[in-house]
Design an enzyme around this catalytic site. Structure first.
Site, PDB file in Angstrom:
ATOM      1  N   TYR A 206       7.883   7.065   4.222  1.00 37.92           N
ATOM      2  CA  TYR A 206       9.192   7.370   4.831  1.00 37.92           C
ATOM      3  C   TYR A 206       9.910   8.450   3.898  1.00 37.92           C
ATOM      4  O   TYR A 206      10.846   8.835   4.438  1.00 37.92           O
ATOM      5  CB  TYR A 206       9.963   6.591   5.318  1.00 37.92           C
ATOM      6  CG  TYR A 206       9.163   5.689   6.585  1.00 37.92           C
ATOM      7  CD1 TYR A 206       9.448   6.222   7.859  1.00 37.92           C
ATOM      8  CD2 TYR A 206       8.154   4.933   6.334  1.00 37.92           C
ATOM      9  CE1 TYR A 206       8.970   5.509   9.089  1.00 37.92           C
ATOM     10  CE2 TYR A 206       7.595   4.181   7.493  1.00 37.92           C
ATOM     11  CZ  TYR A 206       7.945   4.577   8.758  1.00 37.92           C
ATOM     12  OH  TYR A 206       7.121   4.032   9.783  1.00 37.92           O
TER      13      TYR A 206
ATOM     14  N   ARG B 144      20.549   4.168  -8.427  1.00 42.26           N
ATOM     15  CA  ARG B 144      19.329   4.886  -8.497  1.00 42.26           C
ATOM     16  C   ARG B 144      19.717   6.135  -8.492  1.00 42.26           C
ATOM     17  O   ARG B 144      20.321   6.593  -7.266  1.00 42.26           O
ATOM     18  CB  ARG B 144      18.384   4.446  -7.608  1.00 42.26           C
ATOM     19  CG  ARG B 144      17.056   5.238  -7.678  1.00 42.26           C
ATOM     20  CD  ARG B 144      16.235   4.630  -6.605  1.00 42.26           C
ATOM     21  NE  ARG B 144      16.594   4.833  -5.202  1.00 42.26           N
ATOM     22  CZ  ARG B 144      16.314   5.836  -4.334  1.00 42.26           C
ATOM     23  NH1 ARG B 144      15.202   6.779  -4.819  1.00 42.26           N
ATOM     24  NH2 ARG B 144      16.650   5.957  -3.334  1.00 42.26           N
TER      25      ARG B 144
ATOM     26  N   THR C  22       7.025   4.225   1.087  1.00 44.64           N
ATOM     27  CA  THR C  22       6.745   5.589   0.416  1.00 44.64           C
ATOM     28  C   THR C  22       6.474   6.570   1.523  1.00 44.64           C
ATOM     29  O   THR C  22       6.806   7.552   1.649  1.00 44.64           O
ATOM     30  CB  THR C  22       5.251   5.741  -0.385  1.00 44.64           C
ATOM     31  OG1 THR C  22       5.615   4.740  -1.541  1.00 44.64           O
ATOM     32  CG2 THR C  22       4.772   6.802  -0.916  1.00 44.64           C
TER      33      THR C  22
ATOM     34  N   HIS D 224      22.314   4.581   1.827  1.00 46.19           N
ATOM     35  CA  HIS D 224      22.245   5.798   1.932  1.00 46.19           C
ATOM     36  C   HIS D 224      23.198   6.505   2.773  1.00 46.19           C
ATOM     37  O   HIS D 224      23.551   5.977   3.887  1.00 46.19           O
ATOM     38  CB  HIS D 224      20.811   6.478   2.483  1.00 46.19           C
ATOM     39  CG  HIS D 224      20.448   7.922   2.346  1.00 46.19           C
ATOM     40  ND1 HIS D 224      21.317   9.086   2.852  1.00 46.19           N
ATOM     41  CD2 HIS D 224      19.519   8.315   1.434  1.00 46.19           C
ATOM     42  CE1 HIS D 224      20.675  10.153   2.336  1.00 46.19           C
ATOM     43  NE2 HIS D 224      19.743   9.704   1.376  1.00 46.19           N
TER      44      HIS D 224
ATOM     45  N   GLU E 135       9.618  -0.558  -5.514  1.00 44.20           N
ATOM     46  CA  GLU E 135      10.986  -0.945  -5.335  1.00 44.20           C
ATOM     47  C   GLU E 135      11.047  -2.520  -5.736  1.00 44.20           C
ATOM     48  O   GLU E 135      12.193  -2.952  -5.733  1.00 44.20           O
ATOM     49  CB  GLU E 135      11.207  -0.884  -3.955  1.00 44.20           C
ATOM     50  CG  GLU E 135      12.742  -0.703  -3.558  1.00 44.20           C
ATOM     51  CD  GLU E 135      13.231  -0.309  -2.078  1.00 44.20           C
ATOM     52  OE1 GLU E 135      12.068   0.403  -1.445  1.00 44.20           O
ATOM     53  OE2 GLU E 135      14.215  -0.752  -1.622  1.00 44.20           O
TER      54      GLU E 135
ATOM     55  N   ARG F 148      25.225   8.738  -5.015  1.00 50.33           N
ATOM     56  CA  ARG F 148      25.030   8.218  -3.735  1.00 50.33           C
ATOM     57  C   ARG F 148      26.107   7.081  -3.623  1.00 50.33           C
ATOM     58  O   ARG F 148      26.617   6.915  -2.526  1.00 50.33           O
ATOM     59  CB  ARG F 148      23.640   7.755  -3.637  1.00 50.33           C
ATOM     60  CG  ARG F 148      23.090   7.982  -2.465  1.00 50.33           C
ATOM     61  CD  ARG F 148      21.653   7.597  -2.375  1.00 50.33           C
ATOM     62  NE  ARG F 148      20.818   8.708  -2.183  1.00 50.33           N
ATOM     63  CZ  ARG F 148      19.451   8.396  -2.238  1.00 50.33           C
ATOM     64  NH1 ARG F 148      18.943   7.453  -2.289  1.00 50.33           N
ATOM     65  NH2 ARG F 148      18.783   9.848  -2.345  1.00 50.33           N
TER      66      ARG F 148
ATOM     67  N   HIS G   6      19.482   1.300   2.218  1.00 53.51           N
ATOM     68  CA  HIS G   6      18.224   2.218   1.853  1.00 53.51           C
ATOM     69  C   HIS G   6      17.350   1.744   0.720  1.00 53.51           C
ATOM     70  O   HIS G   6      16.043   1.953   0.903  1.00 53.51           O
ATOM     71  CB  HIS G   6      18.686   3.709   1.523  1.00 53.51           C
ATOM     72  CG  HIS G   6      17.818   4.487   1.280  1.00 53.51           C
ATOM     73  ND1 HIS G   6      17.078   5.281   2.176  1.00 53.51           N
ATOM     74  CD2 HIS G   6      17.703   5.548   0.423  1.00 53.51           C
ATOM     75  CE1 HIS G   6      16.292   6.098   1.639  1.00 53.51           C
ATOM     76  NE2 HIS G   6      16.657   6.228   0.397  1.00 53.51           N
TER      77      HIS G   6
ATOM     78  N   GLU H   4      19.352  17.083  -5.469  1.00 55.71           N
ATOM     79  CA  GLU H   4      20.156  16.015  -4.544  1.00 55.71           C
ATOM     80  C   GLU H   4      21.357  15.597  -5.552  1.00 55.71           C
ATOM     81  O   GLU H   4      21.368  15.977  -6.611  1.00 55.71           O
ATOM     82  CB  GLU H   4      19.072  15.231  -4.345  1.00 55.71           C
ATOM     83  CG  GLU H   4      17.913  15.266  -3.571  1.00 55.71           C
ATOM     84  CD  GLU H   4      16.866  14.190  -3.174  1.00 55.71           C
ATOM     85  OE1 GLU H   4      17.355  13.087  -3.061  1.00 55.71           O
ATOM     86  OE2 GLU H   4      15.733  14.732  -3.041  1.00 55.71           O
TER      87      GLU H   4
ATOM     88  N   SER I 103      13.008   7.161  -7.585  1.00 61.59           N
ATOM     89  CA  SER I 103      12.024   5.921  -7.418  1.00 61.59           C
ATOM     90  C   SER I 103      10.457   6.237  -7.234  1.00 61.59           C
ATOM     91  O   SER I 103       9.637   5.376  -7.539  1.00 61.59           O
ATOM     92  CB  SER I 103      12.613   5.342  -6.018  1.00 61.59           C
ATOM     93  OG  SER I 103      12.890   6.133  -4.954  1.00 61.59           O
ATOM     94  N   LEU I 104      10.248   7.439  -6.590  1.00 63.10           N
ATOM     95  CA  LEU I 104       8.713   7.780  -6.420  1.00 63.10           C
ATOM     96  C   LEU I 104       8.316   7.998  -7.921  1.00 63.10           C
ATOM     97  O   LEU I 104       7.047   7.407  -8.239  1.00 63.10           O
ATOM     98  CB  LEU I 104       8.389   8.877  -5.444  1.00 63.10           C
ATOM     99  CG  LEU I 104       8.606   8.705  -4.161  1.00 63.10           C
ATOM    100  CD1 LEU I 104       8.334  10.182  -3.329  1.00 63.10           C
ATOM    101  CD2 LEU I 104       7.997   7.593  -3.360  1.00 63.10           C
TER     102      LEU I 104
ATOM    103  N   SER J 179       0.936  -1.199   0.055  1.00 58.17           N
ATOM    104  CA  SER J 179      -0.042  -0.063   0.133  1.00 58.17           C
ATOM    105  C   SER J 179       0.757   1.256   0.079  1.00 58.17           C
ATOM    106  O   SER J 179       0.646   2.276   0.796  1.00 58.17           O
ATOM    107  CB  SER J 179      -0.951   0.242   1.306  1.00 58.17           C
ATOM    108  OG  SER J 179      -0.165  -0.311   2.598  1.00 58.17           O
ATOM    109  N   GLY J 180       1.914   1.238  -0.768  1.00 57.22           N
ATOM    110  CA  GLY J 180       2.628   2.405  -0.982  1.00 57.22           C
ATOM    111  C   GLY J 180       2.097   3.188  -2.297  1.00 57.22           C
ATOM    112  O   GLY J 180       1.112   2.797  -2.627  1.00 57.22           O
TER     113      GLY J 180
HETATM  114  C1  SIN Z   1      16.655  11.236   0.561  1.00 56.04           C
HETATM  115  O1  SIN Z   1      15.820  12.231   0.886  1.00 56.04           O
HETATM  116  O2  SIN Z   1      17.723  11.791   0.540  1.00 56.04           O
HETATM  117  C2  SIN Z   1      16.193   9.917  -0.002  1.00 56.04           C
HETATM  118  C3  SIN Z   1      15.662  10.181  -1.420  1.00 56.04           C
HETATM  119  C4  SIN Z   1      15.642   9.133  -2.139  1.00 56.04           C
HETATM  120  O3  SIN Z   1      16.136   7.886  -1.568  1.00 56.04           O
HETATM  121  O4  SIN Z   1      15.319   9.068  -3.360  1.00 56.04           O
END
Ligand code: SIN
Length: 535
Positions: free
Chosen positions: A45, A385, A43, A243, A374, A289, A350, A114, A390-391, A12-13
């Site tokens: 989080y 990634r 999702t 992460h 995911e 990352r 992560h 980012e 991902s969203l 349920s994300g």
């Molecule tokens: C973050 O806010 O650093 C995580 C975002 C992500 O994993 O894409």
């Protein structure tokens, strides 16, 4: 007697709820099965946001280029382009159901930055984007008459024609078909049989194969494990994203310090206060990352320190409270005022870039089985990634998948057979439960020690042996005792760990998130080559 649905959604994300809504709007009867309560998902989080092209200075080509660079030679470029180009339309639908992204002013959104992004393009709701998305989607799902949600339902396994001996044991997976699922009602211990013509896996990732992770406790790789047990191919499982910056504390649950904090100027420092990232990459703190996490790992190993520091003290308190309210408060709870104090940080597991192989319609190799988010491996992320992609992927693939299922439902023979009820094993012996807790700890410790940010063949082989021993014990337990959630999770974690290690052993090079001292360079021969497992 099985309860019948047209379509079942597991998870349920953002992926599961978007797909369920779209399918219900096409008139299908949809059941959502979720392990805890409805809003508990990865999702929920997500802090960073959704990477999507919306500004006049940005364009699709730039976003594609950034994704391909981060993915380190393993993205499927046609998939990358399609997902990125379909992003704005799908995000607009989220806005239409009430999601309000943070704004600069009435005309323009506040766009975050980012690592690995050449432009500001992250739509966000302060630092609680995932929560805002869940709230908007849950509201729409709950008011839809075609959707039934089963909370506290743990899907044990898929029911397929092959498992019911309706097709030959050695039939190709394309001749098989998904027929439903067995679900453990976590509150009562009873097992329900749910029948459906199509099933969507949207059960998220597997952060809990490691003891230190940003993921909520639900992330135990259930969807990947059940797909693999049904013969569905998985790939690129070696690419576990650590992460770089999670709040260092005594607790194994690692609170995320969003990469967006570095996007707003935070600097990484060692315990002497020195910056170090520019010695590793010219993009310094905003390198992709994999590079930042490896640099932190190396700095910690060199100095023997348990953590490093993130310094955002150049920004004032009022700004930080508004832009990063949940990070500000979580740190303050630990006695850290991030406008004055450096934040102690450490990497943690992560995101899983590999998963169940799907095409752009979210179709897996098993007819009737779909996967989004995911749990799936579409080719977007490649070996690493790009942050906040991902969203975007989950959302676009949920739309594509819902369209594909709608066509499939028009073609499929609706006369699904009666499904047999689950047959229970013996009652569990409480004395034996220690096997579960002990094996749970041992498995995750082996993964952390031997399958972490820096790997070697010897360490991977060591992990493989331990996982084999543990899996044998876990399977004995599974077949002899009544199922319970912790056992089911452990069984899935053991299988997923095995898949990670087997993929890692297959990749005889260092690329993206897979770094091995035995093959420290990229192999030109392995450019664009996925590690696929299907047996
Ligand atoms: C973050 O806010 O650093 C995580 C975002 C992500 O994993 O894409």
């Amino acid at each position: 007697m099985a309860e019948r649905f047209d379509i079942l959604v597991i998870g349920s994300g953002i992926a599961g709820l978007s797909f369920a809504l779209k399918s219900a709007e096409s008139g299908h009867k949809v059941g959502i099965v979720t392990k805890k309560h409805q809003a508990e998902s990865n999702t929920n989080y997500a802090q960073g946001g959704i990477a999507v092209v919306t500004s006049a200075t940005d364009d699709f080509d730039l976003h594609v280029k950034d994704t391909l660079i981060a993915g380190d030679g393993l993205c499927d470029e046609s998939v990358v382009r399609k997902i990125i180009e379909e992003g704005p339309k799908c995000v607009k639908e989220l806005i239409e159901i009430g999601l309000e992204f943070s704004r600069e002013n009435a005309e323009s959104y506040s766009l975050g930055k980012e690592g690995g992004h050449s432009e500001r393009r992250i739509l966000h709701v302060a630092d609680m984007t995932g929560k805002a998305i869940e709230t908007a989607l849950v509201g729409s799902v709950n008011s839809h008459p075609n959707i039934t949600t089963f909370e506290h339902g743990f899907v044990i396994d898929l029911i397929t024609a092959k498992k019911l001996h309706q097709v030959a044991d050695d039939a190709d997976i394309s001749e098989d078909r998904v027929l439903g699922v067995y679900v453990l009602d976590v509150l009562t211990g009873g097992i329900r049989t749910l029948a459906a013509n199509a099933v969507l896996l949207a059960s998220g990732g597997a952060g809990h194969v490691y003891p230190f992770t940003t993921n909520p406790s639900i992330a135990t790789g259930d969807g990947i494990a059940m797909a693999y047990r049904a013969g569905v191919p998985v790939q690129n499982m070696e690419f576990i994203q650590f992460h770089p910056t999670t709040l260092y504390s005594e607790s194994p649950k690692r609170f995320l310090i969003s990469e967006a904090v570095r996007g707003e100027g935070a600097l990484l420092r060692n315990l002497e206060g020195e910056r170090f990232m520019d010695a590793y990459d010219e993009r310094a703190e905003l390198a992709p990352r994999d590079i930042v996490a490896r640099a932190i790992d190396e700095e910690m190993k060199k100095s023997g320190s348990t953590h490093l520091c993130l310094d955002i003290t150049a920004k004032d308190e009022a700004y930080l409270k508004e832009r990063f309210p949940s990070i500000f408060n979580a740190c303050l709870d630990q006695g850290i005022n991030i406008s004055k104090d450096w934040i102690p940080v450490v990497p943690a597991a992560h995101y899983l870039c590999g998963g169940v192989v799907t095409n752009l319609n979210a179709e897996t190799g098993l007819p009737g089985l779909y996967a989004c988010g995911e749990v799936a491996c579409t080719g977007l992320h490649g070996a690493n990634r790009l942050a906040s992609n991902s969203l975007l992927e989950a959302l676009v693939m949920a739309h594509n998948g819902a369209d594909a299922v709608n066509h499939f439902m028009g073609d499929v023979d609706m006369s699904t057979p009666d499904l047999p009820d689950w047959i229970d094993g013996e009652m569990s012996d409480p004395d034996e439960r220690v096997v579960i807790t002990h094996n749970w700890d041992e498995l995750r410790k082996a993964m952390w020690d031997y399958v972490g940010i820096v790997r070697t063949t010897k360490r991977l082989q060591r992990a493989k042996k331990r996982i084999e021993l543990l899996s044998n014990e876990i399977n004995d337990y599974y077949w002899n005792f009544k199922v319970e959630p912790q056992l089911l999770e452990l069984r899935n974690l053991a299988l997923v760990s095995d898949l990670v290690v087997r993929c890692a052993l297959k990749r005889k090079e260092s690329r993206g998130l897979h770094y091995t001292l035995d093959f420290p360079e990229k192999s030109a021969e392995l450019y664009n080559t996925n590690t696929t497992l299907s047996d």
